[in-house]
Design a protein around this motif. Sequence first.
Motif, PDB file in Angstrom:
ATOM      1  N   ILE A  46       0.713  -0.867  -0.191  1.00 35.68           N
ATOM      2  CA  ILE A  46       0.390   0.263  -0.324  1.00 35.68           C
ATOM      3  C   ILE A  46       0.900   0.690  -0.534  1.00 35.68           C
ATOM      4  O   ILE A  46       0.450   2.307  -0.916  1.00 35.68           O
ATOM      5  CB  ILE A  46      -1.310  -0.042   1.070  1.00 35.68           C
ATOM      6  N   GLY A  47       2.084   1.513   0.753  1.00 31.28           N
ATOM      7  CA  GLY A  47       3.056   2.095   1.070  1.00 31.28           C
ATOM      8  C   GLY A  47       3.492   2.635  -0.828  1.00 31.28           C
ATOM      9  O   GLY A  47       4.279   3.899  -1.186  1.00 31.28           O
ATOM     10  N   ARG A  48       3.860   1.445  -1.367  1.00 34.85           N
ATOM     11  CA  ARG A  48       4.695   1.483  -2.751  1.00 34.85           C
ATOM     12  C   ARG A  48       3.720   2.225  -3.629  1.00 34.85           C
ATOM     13  O   ARG A  48       3.592   3.169  -4.119  1.00 34.85           O
ATOM     14  CB  ARG A  48       4.923   0.774  -3.003  1.00 34.85           C
ATOM     15  N   LEU A  49       2.202   1.987  -3.847  1.00 35.58           N
ATOM     16  CA  LEU A  49       1.508   2.657  -4.542  1.00 35.58           C
ATOM     17  C   LEU A  49       0.872   3.883  -4.446  1.00 35.58           C
ATOM     18  O   LEU A  49       0.691   4.579  -5.222  1.00 35.58           O
ATOM     19  CB  LEU A  49      -0.003   1.309  -3.800  1.00 35.58           C
ATOM     20  N   ASP A 348       9.810  -7.585  -7.817  1.00 36.29           N
ATOM     21  CA  ASP A 348      11.108  -6.696  -7.874  1.00 36.29           C
ATOM     22  C   ASP A 348      10.718  -5.671  -7.321  1.00 36.29           C
ATOM     23  O   ASP A 348      10.894  -4.391  -7.987  1.00 36.29           O
ATOM     24  CB  ASP A 348      11.261  -7.180  -9.430  1.00 36.29           C
ATOM     25  N   GLN A 349      10.119  -5.400  -6.405  1.00 37.61           N
ATOM     26  CA  GLN A 349      10.008  -4.417  -6.004  1.00 37.61           C
ATOM     27  C   GLN A 349      10.238  -3.913  -3.778  1.00 37.61           C
ATOM     28  O   GLN A 349      10.230  -4.846  -3.490  1.00 37.61           O
ATOM     29  CB  GLN A 349       8.477  -3.459  -5.978  1.00 37.61           C
ATOM     30  N   LEU A 350       9.546  -2.977  -3.972  1.00 33.59           N
ATOM     31  CA  LEU A 350       9.401  -3.500  -1.858  1.00 33.59           C
ATOM     32  C   LEU A 350       8.023  -3.328  -1.767  1.00 33.59           C
ATOM     33  O   LEU A 350       7.351  -2.348  -1.210  1.00 33.59           O
ATOM     34  CB  LEU A 350       9.650  -1.602  -1.821  1.00 33.59           C
ATOM     35  N   ALA A 351       8.393  -4.819  -1.861  1.00 31.58           N
ATOM     36  CA  ALA A 351       6.849  -4.907  -1.533  1.00 31.58           C
ATOM     37  C   ALA A 351       6.435  -5.264  -0.754  1.00 31.58           C
ATOM     38  O   ALA A 351       4.487  -5.431   0.219  1.00 31.58           O
ATOM     39  CB  ALA A 351       6.579  -6.453  -1.892  1.00 31.58           C
ATOM     40  N   SER A 352       7.475  -5.839   0.690  1.00 32.88           N
ATOM     41  CA  SER A 352       7.258  -6.046   1.702  1.00 32.88           C
ATOM     42  C   SER A 352       8.198  -5.170   2.844  1.00 32.88           C
ATOM     43  O   SER A 352       9.133  -5.219   2.724  1.00 32.88           O
ATOM     44  CB  SER A 352       7.051  -7.655   2.483  1.00 32.88           C
ATOM     45  N   HIS A 353       7.628  -4.236   3.464  1.00 35.65           N
ATOM     46  CA  HIS A 353       8.783  -3.562   4.372  1.00 35.65           C
ATOM     47  C   HIS A 353       8.037  -3.127   5.799  1.00 35.65           C
ATOM     48  O   HIS A 353       6.656  -2.814   5.887  1.00 35.65           O
ATOM     49  CB  HIS A 353       8.884  -2.252   3.060  1.00 35.65           C
TER      50      HIS A 353
END
Length: 393
Positions: A46-49, A348-353
């Motif tokens: 959600i943060g990435r989106l 290939d992205q910050l999916a879990s953080h």
Amino acid sequence: MRAALIMTLAWQDFRDEWRLSLCAVLALVAVIAPLLLLFGLKFGLIGRLTERLQQDPATREIIPLAGGRFSAADIAALAARPDVAFALPRTRQIAATADLLDPQGKTLPVEMIPTGAGDPLLGSIAAPAGLTDVLLSQTTAQKLGVHAGQAVDALITRQDAGQVQVRRLTLLVKAVLPISAFQRDAIFAPLALLEAAEDYRDGRAAPALGWPGSAAGNARVYPAFRLYARDLAAVEPLRQFFARQGLVVATQASAIEQVQALSQRLSTVFWLIAGLACAGAFAAIAAGTLAAVERKRRALSVLRLLGLRTGALLGFVLAQALYSALLAALLAALLYGLGASLLNHLFDQLASHLLPAHLAVALLAIVLVSLLAATAGGWRVTRLQAAQGIRDV
């Protein structure tokens, strides 16, 4: 002094029964690690989106769909609103065009878009300052074969008494915008240049460019504006504000709402799973503590016989629960790190953080739940009698 003794005795007993202690720790890890990974996925995704929406100026743009009548003061009032990041008048669309000449003399029709300091589309690129300074979209620069620092000729045409009249204008390309900023053929220029082009096409004089014509009439009225909300949360309130003014605008409110709705649904799923998992962990810890008290009844009675009070015996039980919680939290954090790295590699992205604050809150929650469950399961230690320590059973 007595607290240190209790902690030491609890640790020695915890270590001597390492197999049972390990089972208790792993039972907690089985609950904590998936929850950390699930929350990390929710926060990271959600943060990435949200970050992508926030960084894309088009998401915050508000476009009037019908022609209006706005004065310079009206646009200035909009720009001064705390929920508006950038606002600038726009001239008539039909007047905001120009034909650029490539090196072979061919013309390329482009939009003329007003810009200025603070334009979100420019990013770190400085807004053009001079009247004939412009920025080119990348598609325009590629088609003309020009780069920053070069000059390009523009033709401004009009019809007067059935005759086509053309004015030639040399523009200085200050920079080329990235393709992500704007995908159509356009030049970004100071508002004064668009106003001069509109005046020329309307038969009025354009003193800034030295073009003669009739005297200017009443105060200038603009049919539209370029406006960007301060942030995503301001888009819908601004749409409602314009609706109350009777102005229909286009926004990306639906895309923003979808992300917010997804965040709410994931939050509901997470807290539902977390609640069930915590309830299960609470019951398991309480049952395990109760079983441990029953198993160590004689040893705990001996400690009471040696002078330890009820509070100290309960502290012994709670200390072992604390050791289990801390070890489980450490192991769960390590497993989360491995799982998050795998997910981020797969997507290939910050999916879990997770932020350090999230891990700190998780640790505090684990300790509290463990101590409360141990208290609930260890209540029977308060009923132990010293005589049981010397009774032959």
